[in-house]
Design an enzyme around this catalytic site. Structure first.
Site, PDB file in Angstrom:
ATOM      1  N   SER A   6      83.313  -7.058  16.731  1.00 38.96           N
ATOM      2  CA  SER A   6      84.218  -7.061  15.365  1.00 38.96           C
ATOM      3  C   SER A   6      85.880  -7.334  16.426  1.00 38.96           C
ATOM      4  CB  SER A   6      84.745  -5.536  14.923  1.00 38.96           C
ATOM      5  OG  SER A   6      85.682  -5.332  14.471  1.00 38.96           O
ATOM      6  N   TYR A  13      85.678   3.945  15.936  1.00 40.13           N
ATOM      7  CA  TYR A  13      85.268   2.660  15.583  1.00 40.13           C
ATOM      8  C   TYR A  13      85.699   1.707  16.594  1.00 40.13           C
ATOM      9  CZ  TYR A  13      84.026  -1.286  12.747  1.00 40.13           C
ATOM     10  OH  TYR A  13      83.569  -2.810  12.660  1.00 40.13           O
TER      11      TYR A  13
END
Length: 721
Positions: free
Chosen positions: A598, A611
């Site tokens: 990501s 995260y």
């Protein structure tokens, strides 16, 4: 005899139960109501009959056999009536054939080619002349078997390769048994390579034996016929039924089947466990020339043969029917491993079976050099297609899953033939020179050269975690479209079932396997890789895509949130990679690991401690693995997407609400919000990420590892440099 078949047709059509009860060894599938709809259209009835025959593997295998019909049709040039023959075209399959799979030829032109025939030495030149006999210019290319149908006068003809008939045809006393069994109503023609001359021999056999209902071809198969599609179908089933019953009546009378068992099979769980341990090693050996896909079966018929006393006598003989031989090669390789062999030491096992492959390749080279002609094509891949492991089962390896599976089906046919021939007489295989003449036939070579080039990922196997939706499914779909076999998996069974149904429609059963996989559960990881191995022989590409997202402030984050993120994203990536790399090392030809990370691995933002840090760990783990696995030719690369909302599972569980709250927009406004903050101002779709993944594994970046490819529309803070 034709009138007798017609009488049978009328008699049996009065009562469906009579036909069904009449046949024990073949399936009677004719449906009067379905056939009635096609009445008057002989070609439609030919297709119908062909599909019924192809649906029963006891009659013929995938791609095997051919059927035909003759009828009157209007000549488009003269308007006059002309007799036309429709026959299965080159490369077709009876079970799935449509009208477009037929070649249509003028019968008189085809028969007039006899005046151009210069003898068996010039056999192949006749094939080009078939094109001058074409009636329907849009029809399929005529096959080499066209004259076998053309010179026989019957309206409907079947040429099949049923195990029961070939068992008789491939036995030492085949001609005598055929004469006695059918009391002269079935003719006999000795083995000969299919072609124009064989067509003339079939006609000569009929002329010498008027009234026969069929012809047995030595070591090859069966011809049967009738004046209607139904009469032909019924005649075919009756002849094969009688052959099968004859074999059953004699089975075991000469002693135990294949001389009896000398090896005891492991239990099925043990067999599957052994196969899963060994298949990647075998795949590595069999892929020394071309990357191969594997197939495994422990069918009872296989076990009976490979566990038997006669295995080492019969297996080297090879197969008899050319349709079998073309798909299974000259002979199988029999492994020298005990059923309970310890397969955990890959180095030791490779050392033990290496001499077997060396000997097989030398045998194949000798076979080629001893049988080759001045104009023979170059030697092909010398590795075995069929590998037999006594007590465990049979492995087959080929360019794709369907070919590997079909090779296994054909070798089971060959086992059936050997069993039947041994029960009634003694099995005889195709002489080596005849086998070579089939395998390296220039016409077969031309057919191979006409095949489309392999796709970029042909011969590759990809396991994509979390591939039942969103990014994962898009990656799996892209890889399958490019020729890879894929392992679909997800921790949500219902979601996985939807993906399974979708891929079945898109790609068929041979392009994928599917099973539940939870990356936090080591057992399901092992099960997923075992499924990949048993379905396809190993794995080449691992895509760590499974994930979830939790958006909370530092104070609101719980220990449970933290553990879940790290268990799925970091530990899950670690465990899946660890297991997959072990398989790649067994295979010995490298591979690819792709980690879907990501932009959050590089960009700091609020409410993202768990995260974002887990994504950073994923990214650095990718670098660490790339540094370690380069010596194994295993490439490790990362793809950094951002804001892929469509179909993504990470947007459930409050993540979308959390991000919308953080940015002060509604959930519905999130896609546009994310797009506007990028340099390109584009919405990122799952297919965009899939294309990035394909860029890494499609062949153009084979010397790239440790890299990051961003798919985020352009976010300057996420630039690596």
């Amino acid at each position: 005899m034709n009138n007798q078949v017609e009488v049978l047709s009328k008699t049996y059509s009065m009562n469906t139960n009579i036909e069904t009860e009449k046949f024990k060894h073949v399936s009677y599938l004719w449906n009067e109501a379905e056939a009635a709809v096609l009445a008057g259209d002989e070609v439609a009835l030919l297709v119908y009959r062909s599909n019924l025959l192809g649906a029963d593997l006891r009659l013929t295998n995938y791609g095997g056999g051919n059927t035909s019909c003759k009828d009157m049709a209007e000549d488009p040039l003269t308007g006059d009536e002309a007799e036309v023959m429709w026959v299965k075209g080159s490369g077709g399959d009876l079970g799935t054939m449509k009208r477009s799979g037929l070649a249509a030829l003028y019968v008189d032109r085809l028969r007039n080619l006899k005046s151009r025939y210069r003898g068996i030495a010039c056999e192949d030149e006749m094939v080009g002349l078939f094109n001058h006999c074409i009636y329907d210019l849009a029809s399929k290319t005529p096959s080499i078997d066209t004259p076998l149908h053309g010179f026989l006068p019957f309206k409907h003809i079947d040429h099949l390769h049923p195990d029961a008939a070939i068992a008789i045809a491939a036995s030492e006393d085949g001609e005598k048994i055929t004469e006695e069994l059918f009391q002269g109503s079935i003719g006999w023609v000795n083995w000969q390579k299919p072609g124009f001359d064989l067509g003339l021999q079939l006609k000569a056999c009929l002329d010498a034996n008027p009234g026969i209902r069929g012809i047995m071809l030595g070591s090859h198969g069966l011809f049967t016929w009738g004046d209607t599609a139904y009469a032909c179908y019924l005649n075919t089933l009756e002849v094969i039924e009688r052959c099968a019953q004859y074999l059953e009546d004699h089975d075991g009378k000469k002693g135990p089947v294949f001389g009896g068992a000398v090896v005891q099979s492991q239990t099925q769980p043990e067999r599957l466990q052994q196969a899963a341990k060994l298949a990647p090693i075998l795949r590595g050996f069999c892929s020394s020339h071309t990357r191969m896909i594997g197939h495994f079966t422990d069918d009872e018929r296989v076990l009976q043969f490979i566990n038997s006393k006669d295995l080492h006598r019969l297996a080297p003989m090879g197969t008899s029917c050319p349709d079998h031989f073309l798909r299974t090669k000259i002979s199988p390789l029999v492994l020298n491993l005990a059923p309970d062999e310890d397969l955990t030491d890959t180095v030791r096992i490779k050392e033990k079976i290496t001499p077997l492959f060396v000997a097989y390749r030398q045998m194949y080279a000798d076979y080629y050099n001893n049988c080759r002609h001045p104009d023979s094509p170059a030697i092909r891949d010398p590795n075995p297609v069929v590998l037999l492991y006594p007590g465990i089962g049979m492995f087959t390896f080929a360019k794709d899953k369907q070919t590997a599976r079909v090779a296994a089906e054909f070798y089971i046919n060959a086992i059936n033939v050997m069993r039947g021939a041994e029960a009634i007489s003694a099995y005889t295989s195709l002489p080596r020179q005849e086998a070579f003449n089939i395998e390296y036939w220039l016409l077969e070579e031309a057919k191979l050269q006409r095949m489309p080039r392999p796709k970029a990922l042909s011969g590759r196997v990809a396991l994509v975690t979390g591939s039942a939706g969103g990014i994962g499914k898009a990656i799996a779909r892209k890889f399958a479209e490019e020729g890879a076999c894929v392992i679909l998996n997800d921790n949500h069974a219902a979601r996985l079932e939807e993906a399974r149904q979708e891929f079945t429609v898109l790609f068929g059963k041979d392009m994928f396997a599917a099973g539940v996989l939870d990356v936090t559960n080591g057992n399901t990881i092992n099960q997923a890789f075992a499924m990949a191995i048993l379905a396809f022989g190993g794995v080449d590409i691992i895509v760590n895509n499974a994930g979830l997202s939790i958006s909370k402030s530092l104070q609101d984050h719980t220990e449970q949130d933290w553990d879940l993120l790290y268990d799925v994203l970091v530990k899950g990536q670690f465990q899946v990679t660890q297991r997959g790399v072990a398989i790649m090392r067994q295979q010995g030809f490298g591979g690819d690991v792709l980690n879907i990370v990501s932009k959050n691995a590089l960009v700091s933002g609020p409410n993202n401690a768990g995260y974002g840090s887990a994504k950073a760990a994923q990214l650095h783990l990718s670098r660490l693995n790339a540094a370690e696995l380069g010596a194994d030719k295993i490439r490790v690369n990362a793809v950094n997407p951002d804001a892929v909302i469509s179909g993504s599972n990470i947007w459930s569980g409050g993540w979308a609400e959390g991000r919308a709250k953080t940015y002060g927009v509604t959930i519905e406004e999130l896609p546009a919000y994310y797009a506007k903050r990028t340099l390109l101002q584009e919405v990122i779709m799952p297919e965009d990420v899939a294309n990035a993944c394909f860029t890494f594994v499609g062949g153009l970046l084979n010397k790239s590892t440790g890299n990051i490819l961003s798919v985020d529309g352009g976010i300057a803070p996420a630039f690596v440099r």
